[in-house]
Design an enzyme around this catalytic site. Structure first.
Site, PDB file in Angstrom:
ATOM      1  N   ALA A   1      31.778  48.464   9.690  1.00  0.00           N
ATOM      2  CA  ALA A   1      31.179  49.741   9.313  1.00  0.00           C
ATOM      3  C   ALA A   1      30.900  50.585  10.553  1.00  0.00           C
ATOM      4  O   ALA A   1      30.559  50.048  11.604  1.00  0.00           O
ATOM      5  CB  ALA A   1      29.874  49.497   8.554  1.00  0.00           C
ATOM      6  N   ASP A   2      31.073  51.920  10.430  1.00  0.00           N
ATOM      7  CA  ASP A   2      30.613  52.785  11.512  1.00  0.00           C
ATOM      8  C   ASP A   2      29.275  53.387  11.081  1.00  0.00           C
ATOM      9  O   ASP A   2      28.741  53.044  10.017  1.00  0.00           O
ATOM     10  CB  ASP A   2      31.666  53.849  11.882  1.00  0.00           C
ATOM     11  N   SER A   3      28.734  54.275  11.924  1.00  0.00           N
ATOM     12  CA  SER A   3      27.378  54.776  11.646  1.00  0.00           C
ATOM     13  C   SER A   3      27.308  55.496  10.296  1.00  0.00           C
ATOM     14  O   SER A   3      26.308  55.384   9.581  1.00  0.00           O
ATOM     15  CB  SER A   3      26.930  55.708  12.771  1.00  0.00           C
TER      16      SER A   3
END
Lengths: 419, 78
Positions: free
Chosen positions: B35-37
């Site tokens: 996951a990214d931010s």
């Protein structure tokens, strides 16, 4: 300054259109006079004045993207990535030792992520006023995200931005790419445009302007540029991509050079929000400036892919301008509106029509203006509109016109490549 | 596994496109599940929607693993 200007050529093409989802199928549709219009499948048209459009056929995002990836891309970005990928692969750029810091992406769209905007606002309006916007809302919506995605996919770190001039957007992208490469600011630029607004707001909005054909009893013949009974344009969706490259760079890496980009012109009508200048002043100026930029005279052009959207006024002013620019030579060249087949792809129109012009010149075949039933006495009968069927003709150079709401005009000229 | 843990797992599999077997209690959204931010923000929003609660930002920032999410929700979901 790096003077003189460098030569610019095209080394890759990609298309995702209502006639075909690749360059070969698009061209096949164009020369066979296929009508891309049909009843709209993307939303319920029951209450809409116009119930048809030129939608993509058999395009399934999951054939190209993982579901997780597709979810983060508005449809206009999905279309951009698919066409750009065909063009990049076609160019062989990734198989060569290129400096990715000097490969850019310049991409046009008229509107950007309209579908995303509609979905998020529906969501918000159906709630209690608590703002629960998806974190991907803005990065899906914004128009410049398409060139951003293309750069991230391939690691192209050169000039990167979007161009917006309504229906001229992707011609602006092509001309910007031409100029940046000419000036030595990049070795290659992926350019083009994409549009995906066959939505409630897209159809409803253009209907409100009385811009769309309402020929619901016969969608396939609704886009009929230059016909007496034309009643507006047919909205289309899709994407077109071109790899533009500095000539010596292309030669050095042994690329297949498709055609040379001779020049481009830009102008404004400075007249009205949506109506074209009645005498086609902006159209006249833009074709003159494209010819001057290319160092060409009117007699050098053998084919004009017109803007020709099938609106009552637009078609007349464009042809008036062509006759004024080309004089007697207007009778020698072929004119055609491929929008009769593809519909009007707005911000992607310039890209797919540039591709149609390029393929006309490389194949020496002029794609037709289909759906001609009744002559309009407004048009000089000595002009060759390439009605009904494709025609064989040696094309030394082709000019593609695009004009956008707001009075933006952009024209680009491609000429057969020779060393 | 609790009913809450099952629903959390389903959301994570759906949003992050990962295999169910990867969604272990120790798994970190960013380090293990890709996951990214922005994905992380979206996950929190999906938990809020699924369980009809509001997770304050300062709490949300401390939820970085599957186990932390399940623990928080088990404590706060009525």
């Amino acid at each position: 300054m790096n003077l003189p200007y460098k030569r610019v050529v095209i080394t890759g093409l990609g298309a995702l259109t209502p006639l075909g989802n690749t360059i070969p199928t698009f061209w096949d549709g164009l020369i066979n006079g296929v009508a891309g219009a049909d009843f709209i499948k993307q939303f319920d048209v029951t209450k809409f004045k116009t119930k048809f459009a030129c939608e993509l056929k058999g395009f399934n995002p999951e054939d190209y993207f993982e579901r997780k990836e597709a979810r983060k891309l508005d449809r206009f970005s999905q279309l951009a990535l698919v066409a750009a990928d065909e063009a990049v692969k076609h160019s062989g750029l990734l198989d060569s030792d290129v400096d990715k810091d000097r490969v850019g992406v310049i991409w046009g769209s008229g509107i950007g992520g309209m579908i995303t905007f509609i979905e998020e606002m529906k969501n918000f309006n159906s709630g209690d006023g608590t703002p629960r916007f998806n974190p991907f809302f803005i990065p899906k919506l914004i128009l410049d995200i398409a060139p951003g995605h293309i750069s991230m996919k391939y690691g192209f770190r050169g000039p990167n931005f979007a161009t917006v001039s309504a229906c001229a957007s992707s011609t602006n992208a092509i001309i910007d790419a031409l100029n940046y490469i000419r000036m030595g600011k990049a070795d290659a630029i992926i350019c083009g445009g994409s549009e995906a607004v066959v939505t409630e707001a897209g159809i409803g909005g253009f209907n409100a302007m009385k811009a769309l054909s309402e020929r619901n009893d016969d969608p396939k013949t609704a886009s009929r540029p230059f016909d007496l009974d034309r009643d507006g344009f047919v909205l289309g969706e899709g994407s077109g991509a071109l790899v533009m490259e500095e000539y010596e760079h292309a030669k050095r890496r042994g690329a297949n050079i498709i055609i040379e980009v001779a020049g481009g012109g830009l102008s404004a009508d400075a007249y009205h929000l949506t109506a074209p200048h009645p005498e086609g002043l902006g159209a006249y100026n833009v074709m003159r400036s494209a010819l001057a930029d290319a160092g060409m005279v009117p007699e050098d052009i053998d084919y004009i892919n017109v803007h020709g959207t099938s609106t009552p006024l637009g078609d007349i002013s464009e042809i008036a301008a062509i006759q004024r620019v080309f004089g007697e030579h207007a009778y020698n060249l072929n004119i055609s509106s491929t929008k009769s087949m593809t519909g009007h792809l707005l911000g992607a129109a310039g890209a797919i029509e540039a591709i149609a012009s390029i393929l006309a010149a490389t194949n020496d075949i002029i794609p037709p203006t289909i759906n001609h039933f009744t002559d309009d006495p407004s048009f000089d009968p000595r002009l060759n509109f390439t009605f009904h069927k494709a025609q064989k003709k040696t094309v030394r150079a082709a000019l593609s016109n695009t004009f956008g709401f707001g009075g933006h005009n952009a024209s680009v000229i491609f000429k057969k490549y020779s060393e | 596994m609790s009913e809450i843990a099952n629903r959390v797992k389903k959301i994570i599999v759906d949003k992050l496109g990962v295999d169910e077997s990867e969604v272990t209690p120790e798994a970190s959204f960013t380090n293990d599940l890709g996951a990214d931010s922005l994905d992380t923000v979206e996950l929190i929003m999906e938990f809020e929607k699924e369980f009809n609660i509001s997770i304050p930002d300062e709490q949300a920032e401390t939820i970085t693993t599957v186990g932390q999410a399940v623990a928080y929700l088990e404590e706060h979901v009525k």
